[in-house]
Design a protein around this motif. Structure first.
Motif, PDB file in Angstrom:
ATOM      1  N   SER A  17     -76.497  53.309 -56.218  1.00 10.64           N
ATOM      2  CA  SER A  17     -76.336  54.656 -55.662  1.00 10.64           C
ATOM      3  C   SER A  17     -76.215  54.583 -54.142  1.00 10.64           C
ATOM      4  O   SER A  17     -76.537  53.562 -53.529  1.00 10.64           O
ATOM      5  N   THR A  18     -75.796  55.666 -53.557  1.00 13.77           N
ATOM      6  CA  THR A  18     -75.660  55.742 -52.100  1.00 13.77           C
ATOM      7  C   THR A  18     -76.397  56.979 -51.594  1.00 13.77           C
ATOM      8  O   THR A  18     -76.830  57.825 -52.387  1.00 13.77           O
ATOM      9  N   LEU A  19     -76.546  57.070 -50.291  1.00  9.03           N
ATOM     10  CA  LEU A  19     -77.033  58.303 -49.684  1.00  9.03           C
ATOM     11  C   LEU A  19     -76.269  58.503 -48.391  1.00  9.03           C
ATOM     12  O   LEU A  19     -75.824  57.539 -47.763  1.00  9.03           O
ATOM     13  N   PRO A  20     -76.103  59.754 -47.983  1.00  6.99           N
ATOM     14  CA  PRO A  20     -75.318  60.007 -46.777  1.00  6.99           C
ATOM     15  C   PRO A  20     -76.073  59.605 -45.518  1.00  6.99           C
ATOM     16  O   PRO A  20     -77.303  59.554 -45.495  1.00  6.99           O
ATOM     17  N   ASP A  21     -75.313  59.317 -44.479  1.00  6.33           N
ATOM     18  CA  ASP A  21     -75.904  59.056 -43.178  1.00  6.33           C
ATOM     19  C   ASP A  21     -76.630  60.308 -42.699  1.00  6.33           C
ATOM     20  O   ASP A  21     -76.228  61.437 -43.015  1.00  6.33           O
ATOM     21  N   GLN A  44     -83.089  60.440 -51.776  1.00  5.19           N
ATOM     22  CA  GLN A  44     -82.053  60.769 -50.788  1.00  5.19           C
ATOM     23  C   GLN A  44     -82.622  60.989 -49.384  1.00  5.19           C
ATOM     24  O   GLN A  44     -82.258  61.934 -48.677  1.00  5.19           O
ATOM     25  N   ALA A  45     -83.525  60.077 -48.997  1.00  5.38           N
ATOM     26  CA  ALA A  45     -84.095  60.106 -47.643  1.00  5.38           C
ATOM     27  C   ALA A  45     -84.300  58.675 -47.180  1.00  5.38           C
ATOM     28  O   ALA A  45     -84.858  57.855 -47.909  1.00  5.38           O
ATOM     29  N   HIS A  46     -83.868  58.371 -45.979  1.00  5.24           N
ATOM     30  CA  HIS A  46     -83.954  57.021 -45.435  1.00  5.24           C
ATOM     31  C   HIS A  46     -85.408  56.574 -45.277  1.00  5.24           C
ATOM     32  O   HIS A  46     -86.270  57.370 -44.911  1.00  5.24           O
ATOM     33  N   PHE A  47     -85.647  55.296 -45.558  1.00  2.67           N
ATOM     34  CA  PHE A  47     -86.967  54.674 -45.395  1.00  2.67           C
ATOM     35  C   PHE A  47     -88.053  55.440 -46.148  1.00  2.67           C
ATOM     36  O   PHE A  47     -89.131  55.707 -45.623  1.00  2.67           O
ATOM     37  N   ALA A  48     -87.765  55.756 -47.404  1.00  4.08           N
ATOM     38  CA  ALA A  48     -88.669  56.588 -48.195  1.00  4.08           C
ATOM     39  C   ALA A  48     -89.929  55.895 -48.709  1.00  4.08           C
ATOM     40  O   ALA A  48     -90.951  56.561 -48.848  1.00  4.08           O
ATOM     41  N   PRO A  49     -89.927  54.599 -49.020  1.00  2.64           N
ATOM     42  CA  PRO A  49     -91.155  54.022 -49.579  1.00  2.64           C
ATOM     43  C   PRO A  49     -92.341  54.161 -48.625  1.00  2.64           C
ATOM     44  O   PRO A  49     -92.211  53.961 -47.417  1.00  2.64           O
ATOM     45  N   ARG A  50     -93.487  54.491 -49.175  1.00  2.00           N
ATOM     46  CA  ARG A  50     -94.688  54.666 -48.342  1.00  2.00           C
ATOM     47  C   ARG A  50     -95.062  53.394 -47.592  1.00  2.00           C
ATOM     48  O   ARG A  50     -95.631  53.454 -46.519  1.00  2.00           O
ATOM     49  N   GLY A  51     -94.728  52.226 -48.130  1.00  2.00           N
ATOM     50  CA  GLY A  51     -95.048  50.972 -47.459  1.00  2.00           C
ATOM     51  C   GLY A  51     -94.110  50.629 -46.313  1.00  2.00           C
ATOM     52  O   GLY A  51     -94.363  49.695 -45.553  1.00  2.00           O
ATOM     53  N   ASN A  52     -93.022  51.370 -46.182  1.00  2.99           N
ATOM     54  CA  ASN A  52     -92.093  51.128 -45.083  1.00  2.99           C
ATOM     55  C   ASN A  52     -92.694  51.721 -43.810  1.00  2.99           C
ATOM     56  O   ASN A  52     -93.188  52.845 -43.812  1.00  2.99           O
ATOM     57  N   ARG A  53     -92.614  50.989 -42.723  1.00  4.39           N
ATOM     58  CA  ARG A  53     -93.288  51.405 -41.491  1.00  4.39           C
ATOM     59  C   ARG A  53     -92.366  52.087 -40.479  1.00  4.39           C
ATOM     60  O   ARG A  53     -92.752  52.298 -39.338  1.00  4.39           O
ATOM     61  N   GLY A  86     -81.607  63.841 -31.473  1.00  2.00           N
ATOM     62  CA  GLY A  86     -80.617  62.814 -31.171  1.00  2.00           C
ATOM     63  C   GLY A  86     -80.786  61.534 -31.960  1.00  2.00           C
ATOM     64  O   GLY A  86     -80.199  60.510 -31.614  1.00  2.00           O
ATOM     65  N   ILE A  87     -81.584  61.584 -33.031  1.00  2.23           N
ATOM     66  CA  ILE A  87     -81.812  60.421 -33.885  1.00  2.23           C
ATOM     67  C   ILE A  87     -80.825  60.448 -35.046  1.00  2.23           C
ATOM     68  O   ILE A  87     -80.651  61.474 -35.706  1.00  2.23           O
ATOM     69  N   GLY A  88     -80.195  59.305 -35.308  1.00  3.27           N
ATOM     70  CA  GLY A  88     -79.314  59.155 -36.461  1.00  3.27           C
ATOM     71  C   GLY A  88     -79.705  57.904 -37.239  1.00  3.27           C
ATOM     72  O   GLY A  88     -80.313  56.988 -36.688  1.00  3.27           O
ATOM     73  N   ILE A  89     -79.362  57.887 -38.515  1.00  2.00           N
ATOM     74  CA  ILE A  89     -79.650  56.735 -39.370  1.00  2.00           C
ATOM     75  C   ILE A  89     -78.456  56.482 -40.278  1.00  2.00           C
ATOM     76  O   ILE A  89     -77.925  57.403 -40.899  1.00  2.00           O
ATOM     77  N   THR A  90     -78.061  55.216 -40.339  1.00  2.00           N
ATOM     78  CA  THR A  90     -77.028  54.774 -41.264  1.00  2.00           C
ATOM     79  C   THR A  90     -77.459  53.421 -41.817  1.00  2.00           C
ATOM     80  O   THR A  90     -78.538  52.930 -41.489  1.00  2.00           O
ATOM     81  N   ASN A  91     -76.635  52.837 -42.661  1.00  2.84           N
ATOM     82  CA  ASN A  91     -76.896  51.506 -43.215  1.00  2.84           C
ATOM     83  C   ASN A  91     -75.651  50.654 -43.090  1.00  2.84           C
ATOM     84  O   ASN A  91     -74.526  51.168 -43.132  1.00  2.84           O
TER      85      ASN A  91
END
Length: 196
Positions: A17-21, A44-53, A86-91
């Motif tokens: 699967s994918t998610l949008p920027d 559908q949210a970046h860096f979703a796992p609780r263990g991700n910092r 002004g924060i953006g996230i992509t992969n």
């Protein structure tokens, strides 16, 4: 927001699967992850796992004024807040996997070309790639070290900062926050400590 729970088998359905920027025309700092994990794709949210910092590091660095909890998806208010800040996230790679080790070198190289198009369209002040190993593969620079790089983007600085995944055990929350604060300042984003 109530936590959304998935079984391991339910998460496996999100492989590929994918998610949008998360990006707008006002982006100053574009964080570049390697690829979405299964939970990230599921909610559908970046860096979703609780263990991700990632989100704790942004908060500790003073980039966000509150701790964002993306584990069940972004709230509309948090999405708006990030874009307004002004924060953006992509992969680099769009397809979700259980781990980045499932990606091929060709996918990472194609991800660089996709990133080049994104930077050309939005012109962020700074691009921060989250992870030296993926950066080396995507940019063909086996000797790259973390920090500011020689940028191929005319008006955009290129940085490599530590990956926030819990699997990156040698990077502490404090070191992540320090690196992310540095790229935020380079992008012209004031942290809470800068505002004092």
């Amino acid at each position: 927001m109530a936590e959304v729970r998935f079984t391991r088998d339910e998460l496996k359905r999100f492989r590929g699967s994918t998610l949008p920027d998360l990006i707008s025309d006002h982006v100053k700092l574009l964080f570049v992850g390697i690829n979405p994990g299964l939970r990230t794709a599921a909610v559908q949210a970046h860096f979703a796992p609780r263990g991700n910092r990632f989100w704790p590091a942004l908060h500790q660095a003073g980039i966000t004024d509150h701790l964002i909890d993306a584990s069940s998806g972004f709230t509309p208010a948090d999405r708006k807040y990030l874009l307004r800040s002004g924060i953006g996230i992509t992969n680099l790679v769009g397809r979700a996997t259980a781990g980045a080790d499932e990606l091929t070198p060709a996918e990472l190289l194609a991800g660089r070309r996709k990133l080049e198009r994104t930077v050309a369209k939005y012109s962020p002040a700074v691009v921060a790639v989250l992870g030296i190993t993926a950066y080396r593969e995507a940019f063909g620079d086996r000797l790259a070290k973390p920090g500011r790089q020689v940028s191929p983007f005319p008006a955009t600085e290129l940085w490599v900062v530590p990956n926030p995944s819990g699997r990156n055990a040698h990077a502490s929350l404090a070191s992540l926050a320090s690196a992310y604060g540095e790229v935020a300042r380079a992008a012209g984003i004031l942290t809470r400590s800068d505002a004092r």
